[in-house]
Motif scaffolding. Structure first.
Motif, PDB file in Angstrom:
ATOM      1  N   ALA A 167     -53.528   6.722 -38.085  1.00 32.90           N
ATOM      2  CA  ALA A 167     -53.377   7.431 -39.363  1.00 32.90           C
ATOM      3  C   ALA A 167     -52.324   8.535 -39.258  1.00 32.90           C
ATOM      4  O   ALA A 167     -51.530   8.751 -40.184  1.00 32.90           O
ATOM      5  N   THR A 168     -52.302   9.220 -38.136  1.00 33.81           N
ATOM      6  CA  THR A 168     -51.326  10.300 -37.930  1.00 33.81           C
ATOM      7  C   THR A 168     -49.901   9.752 -37.910  1.00 33.81           C
ATOM      8  O   THR A 168     -48.986  10.327 -38.513  1.00 33.81           O
ATOM      9  N   VAL A 169     -49.699   8.625 -37.212  1.00 30.04           N
ATOM     10  CA  VAL A 169     -48.369   8.029 -37.126  1.00 30.04           C
ATOM     11  C   VAL A 169     -47.893   7.584 -38.507  1.00 30.04           C
ATOM     12  O   VAL A 169     -46.740   7.842 -38.899  1.00 30.04           O
ATOM     13  N   ARG A 170     -48.758   6.945 -39.243  1.00 34.13           N
ATOM     14  CA  ARG A 170     -48.361   6.466 -40.568  1.00 34.13           C
ATOM     15  C   ARG A 170     -48.046   7.628 -41.506  1.00 34.13           C
ATOM     16  O   ARG A 170     -47.059   7.581 -42.264  1.00 34.13           O
ATOM     17  N   LYS A 171     -48.850   8.653 -41.458  1.00 34.12           N
ATOM     18  CA  LYS A 171     -48.607   9.818 -42.309  1.00 34.12           C
ATOM     19  C   LYS A 171     -47.279  10.481 -41.951  1.00 34.12           C
ATOM     20  O   LYS A 171     -46.498  10.879 -42.828  1.00 34.12           O
ATOM     21  N   TRP A 172     -47.002  10.595 -40.657  1.00 32.25           N
ATOM     22  CA  TRP A 172     -45.735  11.175 -40.203  1.00 32.25           C
ATOM     23  C   TRP A 172     -44.548  10.352 -40.698  1.00 32.25           C
ATOM     24  O   TRP A 172     -43.559  10.902 -41.201  1.00 32.25           O
ATOM     25  N   ALA A 173     -44.636   9.037 -40.561  1.00 29.52           N
ATOM     26  CA  ALA A 173     -43.524   8.174 -40.980  1.00 29.52           C
ATOM     27  C   ALA A 173     -43.266   8.273 -42.476  1.00 29.52           C
ATOM     28  O   ALA A 173     -42.111   8.339 -42.923  1.00 29.52           O
TER      29      ALA A 173
ATOM     30  N   SER B 224     -44.026  10.803 -44.413  1.00 25.75           N
ATOM     31  CA  SER B 224     -43.518  12.137 -44.761  1.00 25.75           C
ATOM     32  C   SER B 224     -42.046  12.304 -44.399  1.00 25.75           C
ATOM     33  O   SER B 224     -41.341  13.129 -44.989  1.00 25.75           O
ATOM     34  N   HIS B 225     -41.563  11.520 -43.440  1.00 20.76           N
ATOM     35  CA  HIS B 225     -40.165  11.598 -43.032  1.00 20.76           C
ATOM     36  C   HIS B 225     -39.297  10.542 -43.721  1.00 20.76           C
ATOM     37  O   HIS B 225     -38.119  10.397 -43.375  1.00 20.76           O
ATOM     38  N   GLY B 226     -39.878   9.805 -44.653  1.00 16.96           N
ATOM     39  CA  GLY B 226     -39.081   8.866 -45.435  1.00 16.96           C
ATOM     40  C   GLY B 226     -38.552   7.682 -44.654  1.00 16.96           C
ATOM     41  O   GLY B 226     -37.367   7.346 -44.749  1.00 16.96           O
ATOM     42  N   ALA B 227     -39.424   7.013 -43.894  1.00 17.31           N
ATOM     43  CA  ALA B 227     -38.976   5.891 -43.069  1.00 17.31           C
ATOM     44  C   ALA B 227     -38.346   4.783 -43.907  1.00 17.31           C
ATOM     45  O   ALA B 227     -37.270   4.262 -43.562  1.00 17.31           O
ATOM     46  N   ILE B 228     -38.969   4.420 -45.003  1.00 17.43           N
ATOM     47  CA  ILE B 228     -38.441   3.331 -45.832  1.00 17.43           C
ATOM     48  C   ILE B 228     -37.096   3.725 -46.444  1.00 17.43           C
ATOM     49  O   ILE B 228     -36.154   2.922 -46.478  1.00 17.43           O
ATOM     50  N   ASP B 229     -36.986   4.954 -46.892  1.00 22.51           N
ATOM     51  CA  ASP B 229     -35.706   5.406 -47.452  1.00 22.51           C
ATOM     52  C   ASP B 229     -34.603   5.340 -46.398  1.00 22.51           C
ATOM     53  O   ASP B 229     -33.444   4.987 -46.702  1.00 22.51           O
ATOM     54  N   ALA B 230     -34.949   5.665 -45.163  1.00 25.52           N
ATOM     55  CA  ALA B 230     -33.955   5.615 -44.090  1.00 25.52           C
ATOM     56  C   ALA B 230     -33.504   4.186 -43.837  1.00 25.52           C
ATOM     57  O   ALA B 230     -32.323   3.929 -43.564  1.00 25.52           O
TER      58      ALA B 230
ATOM     59  N   TRP C  17     -33.419   8.523 -35.513  1.00 20.87           N
ATOM     60  CA  TRP C  17     -34.851   8.234 -35.461  1.00 20.87           C
ATOM     61  C   TRP C  17     -35.376   8.111 -34.043  1.00 20.87           C
ATOM     62  O   TRP C  17     -36.586   8.230 -33.813  1.00 20.87           O
ATOM     63  N   GLY C  18     -34.514   7.905 -33.056  1.00 26.51           N
ATOM     64  CA  GLY C  18     -34.971   7.898 -31.669  1.00 26.51           C
ATOM     65  C   GLY C  18     -35.477   9.257 -31.249  1.00 26.51           C
ATOM     66  O   GLY C  18     -36.648   9.396 -30.819  1.00 26.51           O
ATOM     67  N   PRO C  19     -34.670  10.318 -31.336  1.00 28.32           N
ATOM     68  CA  PRO C  19     -35.150  11.662 -31.016  1.00 28.32           C
ATOM     69  C   PRO C  19     -36.308  12.108 -31.899  1.00 28.32           C
ATOM     70  O   PRO C  19     -37.219  12.814 -31.446  1.00 28.32           O
ATOM     71  N   ARG C  20     -36.274  11.682 -33.163  1.00 28.07           N
ATOM     72  CA  ARG C  20     -37.354  12.068 -34.081  1.00 28.07           C
ATOM     73  C   ARG C  20     -38.688  11.484 -33.614  1.00 28.07           C
ATOM     74  O   ARG C  20     -39.726  12.156 -33.628  1.00 28.07           O
ATOM     75  N   ALA C  21     -38.678  10.211 -33.195  1.00 27.64           N
ATOM     76  CA  ALA C  21     -39.905   9.583 -32.697  1.00 27.64           C
ATOM     77  C   ALA C  21     -40.362  10.239 -31.398  1.00 27.64           C
ATOM     78  O   ALA C  21     -41.567  10.407 -31.159  1.00 27.64           O
TER      79      ALA C  21
ATOM     80  N   ALA D 201     -46.588   2.396 -36.492  1.00 29.43           N
ATOM     81  CA  ALA D 201     -45.177   2.642 -36.808  1.00 29.43           C
ATOM     82  C   ALA D 201     -44.563   1.439 -37.515  1.00 29.43           C
ATOM     83  O   ALA D 201     -43.761   1.595 -38.452  1.00 29.43           O
ATOM     84  N   ALA D 202     -44.916   0.238 -37.085  1.00 23.40           N
ATOM     85  CA  ALA D 202     -44.392  -0.960 -37.738  1.00 23.40           C
ATOM     86  C   ALA D 202     -44.952  -1.082 -39.151  1.00 23.40           C
ATOM     87  O   ALA D 202     -44.256  -1.530 -40.065  1.00 23.40           O
ATOM     88  N   TYR D 203     -46.212  -0.709 -39.342  1.00 24.29           N
ATOM     89  CA  TYR D 203     -46.814  -0.725 -40.689  1.00 24.29           C
ATOM     90  C   TYR D 203     -45.989   0.151 -41.626  1.00 24.29           C
ATOM     91  O   TYR D 203     -45.773  -0.188 -42.791  1.00 24.29           O
ATOM     92  N   ALA D 204     -45.514   1.285 -41.121  1.00 19.97           N
ATOM     93  CA  ALA D 204     -44.705   2.196 -41.931  1.00 19.97           C
ATOM     94  C   ALA D 204     -43.219   1.878 -41.850  1.00 19.97           C
ATOM     95  O   ALA D 204     -42.405   2.567 -42.460  1.00 19.97           O
ATOM     96  N   LEU D 205     -42.836   0.840 -41.091  1.00 22.74           N
ATOM     97  CA  LEU D 205     -41.461   0.395 -40.891  1.00 22.74           C
ATOM     98  C   LEU D 205     -40.579   1.522 -40.332  1.00 22.74           C
ATOM     99  O   LEU D 205     -39.473   1.757 -40.809  1.00 22.74           O
ATOM    100  N   VAL D 206     -41.097   2.194 -39.313  1.00 24.55           N
ATOM    101  CA  VAL D 206     -40.288   3.217 -38.640  1.00 24.55           C
ATOM    102  C   VAL D 206     -39.047   2.544 -38.068  1.00 24.55           C
ATOM    103  O   VAL D 206     -39.147   1.576 -37.313  1.00 24.55           O
ATOM    104  N   PRO D 207     -37.843   3.036 -38.402  1.00 21.27           N
ATOM    105  CA  PRO D 207     -36.621   2.378 -37.952  1.00 21.27           C
ATOM    106  C   PRO D 207     -36.139   2.888 -36.600  1.00 21.27           C
ATOM    107  O   PRO D 207     -36.711   3.821 -36.027  1.00 21.27           O
TER     108      PRO D 207
END
Length: 706
Positions: A14-20, A22-28, A42-46, A77-83
């Motif tokens: 839940a924490t990972v998804r909320k973070w992603a 809030s940081h606009g993963a899909i927009d990125a 997104w590497g340093p951000r993760a 992270a994949a659920y939130a499509l973290v790039p």
């Protein structure tokens, strides 16, 4: 249900998804269509979030967690499509045991591109070559690539400033891909590892596949709940409901296989290899299929670029391409199984088993010393035969104690007898019957002194109990039952039958039904064998012509039988699956080395093995959820549907592999034919597959009724 079963894992996800979010993963991801280099941030951000180093040692700034912990985070992270280079960097950090590299990964200073296929060639201490597709190479500080040496395979980590990288197009907008050329590299200047990078990559990529599948399922289901067409929500249409239920089956299978691959990481190589090959066979095809079906459920909106569904289909498709043909892993799994390897489950009770272990071991040992004909009575008297039942018939055992008893009985070589229909009749009497009924029936059932049959199904109703027509008429001292029952197993030798009959013909369909216990030797009972398509007669028709049932054999309240028919004990029986794959699959495995088999046979056998293993994993995860004190998840319901497909498909596969031998009457041909014919009932008995998918759609996914 996601990969993580524990509360801690649920919180992490839940924490990972909320973070992603809030940081606009899909927009990125969308912005990267025109500027792929923007994903480098997104590497340093993760890393700042701690996602790249969850399983790295604390000494290098890592979290000191397990591979399962890391898999839970990657699924979320994949659920939130973290790039960006998250997956590739995590894998490289675990593969390359270099303190400086790992510290750099933990801090975000090092990000890594990963080659899943192709290899450089080592010549002494120099390496050269070209790898056509390296994940995230254009935005990484390092690249990890396979290396072929005279001594075998290795993996080399090289700073990107030593490489020629040509960015290329990628179907996956959330990641970059580049062609990497190495002209002349001194291996003294690189980090070389001989650890199994492939196995780690497949394990963590499977976790990503699970996250993709789960997002697609959730998205399709939520849309089906609200989208209206032809005057009603589309989730009420059976066709859409079945699509969503099939997505549930596939996504749960993907998750179970990904979970086991992570759990097996620290097991011996054969066990870990088996689990990873199951995951590689199941997860990547599964994620693609669920992503495609998601778009189908969404309809026109799903085909637009504006909807996010295509981003997940792109990720799933690219992931499958990176890992390679799942069929090759299926064939490898078949060859591994042919050597006798089977996945053996293990349970970490966390010390919860200690208070039960000694007593269970002592009782099991005493029973093992008895003659075989006295063991059943001893199991009944000690409460070990049905330990989940309350005393005095059982021990009121919870999940942990039940599993400990199972383990100790197995270790002592004591087999617990099957109660057959008694396992359905007795719990209902135990929960809803009178004290006299419990005393009369329960102990004899446990001791095997009485045999039960079930008189529920009828020719015009099947498993639709609300439509039953058998009537019960009030007479002095009891009831007279008249009607016809069908598909009744062991009626010809049963002492007692549990019977549903309509006691109020004017009531609503689910009301006015009463639950009776019928003496099968009563006058007015006519039992006629029903020959099945196998040629055997295991079922019967039972005709009831004014059969008298006294009042003391009415279970529960008159007209209250519908509720009793659906009864299960609140403290249900739990068990762990064994290592055997099932009769048809084991037969198929035994045929692997037949010289007449075609080149596709190993893959087909491997896929059958993987599906059978998934069924066991679904049961295991459901059991572990019970141990954790959680409510039931979707696994137990899905296991029925997936299990039917596994057993029917594998039986048909065995017939196919035998070819014209099935016409010869050989022992294995007869066995295969019997399994093929007998297993046809599995998609009918206990509710047809189609009805069960309706139930899954409505009760698990919350889709509207039609």
């Amino acid at each position: 249900m996601p990969i993580g079963i524990s509360d801690d894992h649920a919180e992490l996800a839940a924490t990972v998804r909320k973070w992603a979010e809030s940081h606009g993963a899909i927009d990125a991801v969308r912005a990267a269509e025109t500027d792929p280099r923007s994903l480098a941030d997104w590497g340093p951000r993760a890393a700042e979030m701690g996602l790249t180093a969850i399983a790295l040692p604390e000494a290098v700034g890592g979290g000191g967690g397990t591979l399962l912990d890391q898999a839970v985070a990657l699924e979320a992270a994949a659920y939130a499509l973290v790039p960006g280079a998250l997956l590739s960097t995590v894998v490289a950090g675990l593969v390359h045991d270099d303190a400086d590299v790992r510290a750099g990964i933990a801090s975000g200073e090092v990000t890594v591109g990963l080659a899943a296929a192709g290899a450089l060639r080592a010549d002494g201490q120099r390496a050269s070559g070209e790898v056509a597709a390296v994940l995230d190479a254009p935005i990484a500080t390092h690249v990890s690539m396979p290396l072929d040496t005279d001594e075998g395979s290795a993996t080399v980590l090289v700073p990107t400033d030593r490489l020629e990288i040509q960015p290329g197009p990628s179907i996956d907008l959330s990641r970059t891909v580049g062609r990497v050329t190495v002209a002349d590299l001194s291996l003294d200047e690189a980090t070389v590892s001989t650890s199994d990078a492939r196995r780690l990559f497949l394990t963590l990529a499977a976790a990503e596949a699970s996250g993709i599948a789960r997002w697609c399922l959730d998205t399709a289901v939520e849309y089906a709940k609200v989208r209206e067409q032809f005057g009603q929500r589309i989730g009420a249409f059976q066709a859409v409901k079945h699509l969503c239920a099939e997505m549930l089956e596939t996504s749960e299978s993907v998750t179970a296989a990904a979970w086991d691959a992570a759990v097996a990481h620290d097991d011996d190589p054969e066990q870990a290899g088996f689990a990873v090959e199951v995951a590689a066979t199941v997860c990547f095809d599964g994620a693609v299929e669920v992503a495609k079906t998601c778009i189908q459920v969404l309809g026109g909106i799903g085909f637009t670029f504006e909807h996010d569904a295509h981003l997940y289909l792109r990720r799933a498709t690219a992931l499958r391409a990176l890992v390679g043909d799942p069929g090759t892993y299926a064939a490898a799994l078949a060859r591994r199984a042919a050597t006798g390897v089977r996945r053996t489950g293990r349970i970490d009770f966390g010390g919860q088993d200690e208070e039960y272990r000694e007593h269970a071991r002592r009782e099991a040992g005493h029973i093992a010393e008895l003659p075989a004909d006295r063991r059943r009575a001893a199991l009944a008297e000690t409460g070990l035969l049905a330990p989940h039942w309350p005393a005095p018939y059982g021990l009121g055992a919870g999940p942990v104690q039940q599993l400990v008893i199972d383990q100790e009985l197995a270790a002592a070589g004591v087999e617990r007898p099957d109660l057959v229909i008694g396992a359905w009749a007795a719990p209902t009497i135990l929960e809803h019957g009178s004290e006299e009924q419990r005393e009369r029936f329960l102990a004899p059932t446990l001791r095997g002194e009485v045999t039960w049959c079930q008189l529920f199904s009828e020719p015009g109703a099947g498993s639709d109990l609300a439509s039953l027509r058998t009537r019960a008429e009030r007479v002095d001292g009891g009831w007279r039952l008249t009607g016809q029952k069908v598909w009744t197993s062991v009626a010809e030798r049963a002492d007692w039958g549990i019977c549903l009959a309509r006691t109020d013909p004017d009531a609503k369909p689910h009301a006015g039904i009463t639950y009776f216990v019928v003496d099968m030797s009563s006058p007015g009972i006519d039992i006629r064998p029903l020959r099945e398509l196998t040629g055997d007669a295991l079922f019967n028709e039972v005709f009831l012509d004014g059969v008298f049932v006294p009042d003391e054999l009415v279970v529960g309240e008159v007209h209250g039988g519908w509720r009793l028919a659906r009864t299960t004990l609140a403290n249900e029986r739990v068990a762990m699956a064994g290592s055997r794959l099932g009769d048809s699959v084991e037969l198929a495995v035994s045929l692997l080395d037949e010289p007449r088999l075609g080149p596709s046979a190993p893959e087909k056998i491997g896929r059958a093995i993987a599906l059978a293993q998934v069924v066991k994993l679904l049961g295991t995860r459901s059991t572990l959820r019970s141990i954790a004190g959680q409510g039931p998840g979707a696994e137990s319901s899905v296991a029925k549907l997936v299990g039917v497909r596994s057993r029917q498909d594998s039986a048909e596969l065995a017939m196919e592999l035998l070819g014209d031998e099935i016409l010869t009457g050989s022992d294995r041909a007869a066995r295969a034919a019997d399994l093929f014919l007998r297993n046809r009932c599995l998609s009918i008995a206990g509710g047809t597959t189609q009805i069960l998918r309706n139930v899954a759609g409505e009760r698990i996914l919350g889709l509207p009724r039609g």
